[in-house]
Enzyme design. Structure first.
Site, short mmCIF file in Angstrom:
data_model
loop_
_atom_site.label_atom_id
_atom_site.label_comp_id
_atom_site.label_asym_id
_atom_site.label_seq_id
_atom_site.Cartn_x
_atom_site.Cartn_y
_atom_site.Cartn_z
N TRP A 198 5.61 15.09 68.18
CA TRP A 198 5.88 13.66 68.38
C TRP A 198 7.29 13.30 67.88
CZ3 TRP A 198 2.27 12.45 71.55
CH2 TRP A 198 0.97 12.92 71.37
N GLU A 229 5.44 6.03 61.50
CA GLU A 229 5.99 5.62 60.20
C GLU A 229 4.88 5.11 59.28
OE1 GLU A 229 8.55 6.85 60.65
OE2 GLU A 229 9.69 6.12 62.34
#
Length: 387
Positions: A165, A366
């Protein structure tokens, strides 16, 4: 009609310079992103290198960093730029924030002077693209479980592993890669043309389609001894980078929500049912009001945390709270806006379902919402519940 953010006079919270930066990015998005974004999203592509160069000309890449060609703006100015970019599309904001708040920030904060001089000016100009290799196929929310390894071989390092990713990887010139060594987790600056480095595209995405996402594969990658970042020692280093990137998401996610809300207001004013615009119905106004309430509250929180960051006082728990709140708020706005647009809301003629799909990824990267709840929970109770 009143703009949703002006119900709380949000503009009064910004300096003239911050408003000028916001307006410049808004104009850039209107001219170079919005006319094409539906097509890019549908095709699953993004002219990332071209956009990076344009962002470099505007000083948006690493804009909150000091020196090496970076603009050195404050956290709120950076946040407003992210707000405007993500109001166009989350994928474009990801391009900018991965470049500046992850790759460039890591090199600026933890790298050697030689590494900074080699990479940062070109990255600030958009002439070199960076990516950030932390997440792995089996190590997402628990980066300490990474399997990527780096071992010494004479004066060199040999890296092996796979990252997943990774935004920008397929177009990157340099990667910041985190690996397990005998000394603990360390960070390395890896030129992408190094033998043994390769990427594999992540296909069939339903979110962040206008973004370059890849697996980053490292097979017996030999690096010189000075490829290691001298100050990147332990897991705290990559986590500090993630904390830096989260502020852009705190603002950026609301940009997506704002764009959905504006689309819903415009549509409700022109769409008629039962003889009048649907904006005149109580249930529609209730939806618009609730969306505005969430947006305004989120923006006030974003600006407050941004000012704390500028003063050097923002804590990780405060940033986690803001990221959690604003991402959840934005996706709720997008979903509610879709109901106002009805069947039209599921097409790319309007932005709302595109934003909703993108935000499904934004609430994950995140730090997932679940992880941020545990960060806040630990701050509240003094008890770590991660394991």
């Amino acid at each position: 009609m009143t703009d949703p953010l002006e119900l709380a006079a949000i503009d009064s919270l910004f300096t003239e310079e911050e408003r000028d930066i916001r307006d410049t990015v808004r104009k850039f998005a209107a001219e170079q992103i919005r006319p094409h974004i539906a097509e890019w999203f549908a095709a699953g592509e993004l002219p990332a290198r071209e956009l990076a160069r344009e962002c470099g000309k505007l000083g948006l890449l690493g804009m909150h960093l000091e020196g090496y060609g970076c603009a050195g703006t404050g956290a709120v100015a950076y946040g407003l730029a992210c707000f405007e970019l993500e109001s166009a599309d989350s994928g474009v904001r990801s391009l900018v924030s991965v470049q500046g708040s992850l790759a460039m920030y890591a090199i600026r904060t933890f790298g050697s002077e030689e590494q900074r001089q080699r990479w940062l000016p070109a990255m600030a100009a958009g002439e070199a693209i960076g990516c950030f290799g932390l997440t792995e196929p089996d190590a997402g929310s628990d980066p300490g479980a990474m399997r990527t390894s780096a071992r010494r071989d004479g004066g060199d390092w040999i890296l092996n592993g796979e990252k997943m990713w990774i935004t920008n990887a397929a177009i990157a010139d340099v990667a910041v890669v985190w690996a397990r060594t005998d000394e603990g987790i360390r960070g390395f600056v890896v030129p992408m043309d190094t033998p043994g480095v390769s990427t594999l595209p992540v296909g069939h995405k339903l979110s962040l389609r206008a973004s370059v996402t890849s697996a980053l594969v490292l097979q017996d990658v030999r690096l010189p001894g000075d490829a290691i970042m001298p100050e990147a020692i332990g897991l705290r280093a990559p986590l500090k980078c993630l904390g830096e990137a989260r502020l852009g998401i705190v603002f950026g996610s609301l940009g997506a929500g704002y764009d959905c809300l504006r689309a819903a207001i415009d549509y409700a004013g022109s769409r008629e049912a039962f003889g009048k615009p649907i904006s005149g119905f109580q249930l529609t106004q209730e939806k618009l009001t609730e969306m505005t309430r969430g947006l305004v509250n989120g923006m006030l929180l974003a600006v407050h945390v941004g000012r704390l960051r500028e003063a050097g006082k923002a804590t990780p728990a405060q940033v986690s709270l803001a990221k959690l709140n604003n991402c959840e708020t934005a996706i709720s706005i997008a979903r509610t806006a879709r109901t106002i647009l009805g069947a039209n809301g599921v097409t790319l003629e309007y932005p709302v379902l595109r934003h909703a799909n993108n935000l499904e990824a934004v609430i994950t990267y995140e730090g997932t919402s679940e992880v941020h709840k545990l960060v806040v929970g630990q701050a509240l109770t003094g008890q770590a519940a991660f394991r």
